[in-house]
Design a protein around this motif. Structure first.
Motif, PDB file in Angstrom:
ATOM      1  N   ASN A  54       0.789  -1.241   0.000  1.00  0.00           N
ATOM      2  CA  ASN A  54       0.000   0.000   0.000  1.00  0.00           C
ATOM      3  C   ASN A  54       0.818   1.286   0.000  1.00  0.00           C
ATOM      4  N   THR A  55       2.138   1.199  -0.086  1.00  0.00           N
ATOM      5  CA  THR A  55       2.954   2.411  -0.189  1.00  0.00           C
ATOM      6  C   THR A  55       4.025   2.199  -1.255  1.00  0.00           C
ATOM      7  N   SER A  56       4.551   3.294  -1.772  1.00  0.00           N
ATOM      8  CA  SER A  56       5.673   3.235  -2.695  1.00  0.00           C
ATOM      9  C   SER A  56       6.516   4.482  -2.491  1.00  0.00           C
ATOM     10  N   GLU A  57       7.812   4.302  -2.466  1.00  0.00           N
ATOM     11  CA  GLU A  57       8.712   5.433  -2.265  1.00  0.00           C
ATOM     12  C   GLU A  57       9.222   6.000  -3.577  1.00  0.00           C
ATOM     13  N   THR A  58       8.721   5.479  -4.691  1.00  0.00           N
ATOM     14  CA  THR A  58       9.136   5.958  -5.992  1.00  0.00           C
ATOM     15  C   THR A  58       7.945   5.981  -6.940  1.00  0.00           C
ATOM     16  N   GLU A  59       7.935   6.917  -7.851  1.00  0.00           N
ATOM     17  CA  GLU A  59       6.849   6.993  -8.825  1.00  0.00           C
ATOM     18  C   GLU A  59       6.965   5.915  -9.890  1.00  0.00           C
ATOM     19  N   CYS A  60       8.101   5.230  -9.936  1.00  0.00           N
ATOM     20  CA  CYS A  60       8.299   4.158 -10.912  1.00  0.00           C
ATOM     21  C   CYS A  60       7.503   2.902 -10.563  1.00  0.00           C
ATOM     22  N   LEU A  61       7.132   2.764  -9.288  1.00  0.00           N
ATOM     23  CA  LEU A  61       6.414   1.575  -8.836  1.00  0.00           C
ATOM     24  C   LEU A  61       5.035   1.947  -8.335  1.00  0.00           C
ATOM     25  N   LYS A  62       4.063   1.131  -8.709  1.00  0.00           N
ATOM     26  CA  LYS A  62       2.684   1.364  -8.287  1.00  0.00           C
ATOM     27  C   LYS A  62       2.469   0.815  -6.883  1.00  0.00           C
ATOM     28  N   SER A  63       1.471   1.346  -6.210  1.00  0.00           N
ATOM     29  CA  SER A  63       1.073   0.825  -4.906  1.00  0.00           C
ATOM     30  C   SER A  63      -0.431   0.616  -4.930  1.00  0.00           C
ATOM     31  N   GLU A  64      -0.923  -0.205  -4.010  1.00  0.00           N
ATOM     32  CA  GLU A  64      -2.353  -0.496  -3.928  1.00  0.00           C
ATOM     33  C   GLU A  64      -2.645  -1.150  -2.580  1.00  0.00           C
ATOM     34  N   PHE A  65      -3.914  -1.264  -2.268  1.00  0.00           N
ATOM     35  CA  PHE A  65      -4.335  -2.025  -1.093  1.00  0.00           C
ATOM     36  C   PHE A  65      -4.263  -3.501  -1.482  1.00  0.00           C
ATOM     37  N   GLY A  66      -3.065  -4.034  -1.446  1.00  0.00           N
ATOM     38  CA  GLY A  66      -2.823  -5.412  -1.845  1.00  0.00           C
ATOM     39  C   GLY A  66      -1.409  -5.796  -1.474  1.00  0.00           C
ATOM     40  N   LEU A  67      -1.054  -7.048  -1.721  1.00  0.00           N
ATOM     41  CA  LEU A  67       0.262  -7.528  -1.329  1.00  0.00           C
ATOM     42  C   LEU A  67       0.751  -8.578  -2.315  1.00  0.00           C
ATOM     43  N   SER A  68       2.041  -8.519  -2.636  1.00  0.00           N
ATOM     44  CA  SER A  68       2.671  -9.528  -3.481  1.00  0.00           C
ATOM     45  C   SER A  68       4.172  -9.511  -3.225  1.00  0.00           C
ATOM     46  N   PHE A  69       4.742 -10.695  -3.083  1.00  0.00           N
ATOM     47  CA  PHE A  69       6.185 -10.861  -2.900  1.00  0.00           C
ATOM     48  C   PHE A  69       6.738 -11.809  -3.954  1.00  0.00           C
ATOM     49  N   TYR A  70       7.953 -11.529  -4.394  1.00  0.00           N
ATOM     50  CA  TYR A  70       8.721 -12.441  -5.232  1.00  0.00           C
ATOM     51  C   TYR A  70       9.816 -13.012  -4.345  1.00  0.00           C
ATOM     52  N   LEU A  71       9.969 -14.350  -4.360  1.00  0.00           N
ATOM     53  CA  LEU A  71      10.972 -15.015  -3.532  1.00  0.00           C
ATOM     54  C   LEU A  71      11.852 -15.874  -4.428  1.00  0.00           C
ATOM     55  N   GLU A  72      13.133 -15.808  -4.189  1.00  0.00           N
ATOM     56  CA  GLU A  72      14.075 -16.641  -4.926  1.00  0.00           C
ATOM     57  C   GLU A  72      14.888 -17.430  -3.921  1.00  0.00           C
ATOM     58  N   ASP A 121      -1.023  -4.850 -11.340  1.00  0.00           N
ATOM     59  CA  ASP A 121       0.071  -3.944 -10.952  1.00  0.00           C
ATOM     60  C   ASP A 121       1.298  -4.676 -10.405  1.00  0.00           C
ATOM     61  N   PHE A 122       1.116  -5.813  -9.752  1.00  0.00           N
ATOM     62  CA  PHE A 122       2.269  -6.571  -9.243  1.00  0.00           C
ATOM     63  C   PHE A 122       3.167  -6.998 -10.406  1.00  0.00           C
ATOM     64  N   TRP A 123       2.537  -7.383 -11.531  1.00  0.00           N
ATOM     65  CA  TRP A 123       3.290  -7.824 -12.714  1.00  0.00           C
ATOM     66  C   TRP A 123       4.062  -6.650 -13.314  1.00  0.00           C
ATOM     67  N   GLU A 124       3.395  -5.504 -13.412  1.00  0.00           N
ATOM     68  CA  GLU A 124       4.037  -4.304 -13.955  1.00  0.00           C
ATOM     69  C   GLU A 124       5.209  -3.864 -13.083  1.00  0.00           C
ATOM     70  N   ASN A 125       5.041  -3.919 -11.767  1.00  0.00           N
ATOM     71  CA  ASN A 125       6.145  -3.571 -10.871  1.00  0.00           C
ATOM     72  C   ASN A 125       7.312  -4.543 -11.022  1.00  0.00           C
ATOM     73  N   ALA A 126       7.011  -5.823 -11.177  1.00  0.00           N
ATOM     74  CA  ALA A 126       8.076  -6.814 -11.374  1.00  0.00           C
ATOM     75  C   ALA A 126       8.870  -6.481 -12.633  1.00  0.00           C
ATOM     76  N   CYS A 127       8.175  -6.137 -13.708  1.00  0.00           N
ATOM     77  CA  CYS A 127       8.856  -5.752 -14.954  1.00  0.00           C
ATOM     78  C   CYS A 127       9.742  -4.536 -14.722  1.00  0.00           C
ATOM     79  N   ALA A 128       9.228  -3.541 -14.004  1.00  0.00           N
ATOM     80  CA  ALA A 128       9.995  -2.330 -13.712  1.00  0.00           C
ATOM     81  C   ALA A 128      11.240  -2.635 -12.882  1.00  0.00           C
ATOM     82  N   LEU A 129      11.169  -3.685 -12.064  1.00  0.00           N
ATOM     83  CA  LEU A 129      12.297  -4.092 -11.210  1.00  0.00           C
ATOM     84  C   LEU A 129      13.226  -5.093 -11.897  1.00  0.00           C
ATOM     85  N   GLY A 130      12.905  -5.454 -13.141  1.00  0.00           N
ATOM     86  CA  GLY A 130      13.736  -6.405 -13.874  1.00  0.00           C
ATOM     87  C   GLY A 130      13.523  -7.846 -13.481  1.00  0.00           C
ATOM     88  N   ILE A 131      12.360  -8.161 -12.927  1.00  0.00           N
ATOM     89  CA  ILE A 131      12.041  -9.530 -12.511  1.00  0.00           C
ATOM     90  C   ILE A 131      11.087 -10.133 -13.532  1.00  0.00           C
TER      91      ILE A 131
END
Length: 169
Positions: free
Chosen positions: A9-27, A42-52
């Protein structure tokens, strides 16, 4: 182990979206995992923006049957063609939230309930030596930790069917 928050629900950069939701990528050494999928794409779009590259994820986990954790399930199933999605059998239940104007459905998309890649669990599951899924059973010891209580008390609502992820190091 690498853990990246894809959406919350928060983002410290305009490059990443935020929402009332949750998603984690684990390796891990052997796996690429998505844990929850937010409310939409939006989780998918943020992953793309992060290079995941989430198309390379080999398994997915939905912690419970609320839209803010599993609303992106359709996006994940459409864009990742291989990963099984682990959910508790009751994840597609009737979940509602009381609003001033009445009750609002907060569950998962019922059209996806019979999707061939969903793996419906009736309890714990050991996937391999590295990964284990724990169901929400009060008083049960996980075998990985010295805990006797893994879940909120039974007075907390809408937690039945919750999955927890553990990683043996």
């Amino acid at each position: 182990m690498r853990i990246v928050c894809l959406i919350e629900n928060t983002s410290e950069t305009e490059c990443l979206k935020s929402e009332f939701g949750l998603s984690f990528y684990l390796e891990t050494a052997s796996h690429k995992v998505i844990f929850d999928m937010g409310t939409g794409s939006d989780f998918w779009e943020n992953a793309c923006a992060l290079g995941i590259d989430l198309s390379g994820v080999d398994l997915a986990i939905l912690s419970h049957g609320h839209y803010d954790h599993g609303g992106g399930l359709r996006t994940f199933l459409d864009k990742n063609e291989k990963a099984p999605v682990y959910v508790q059998a009751g994840a597609f239940g009737d979940f509602y939230s009381r609003k001033p104007q009445g009750y609002a459905f907060i569950g998962l998309d019922r059209e996806l309930e019979r999707h061939s890649r969903l793996v419906k669990l009736q309890g714990d599951l050991t996937i391999d030596r590295e990964l284990r899924l724990l169901s929400c059973v009060e008083g049960k010891k996980s075998g990985f930790q010295n805990r006797t209580r893994l879940c909120p008390s039974s007075t907390e609502k809408n937690m039945s069917g919750t999955l927890f992820f553990t990683n043996r190091i």
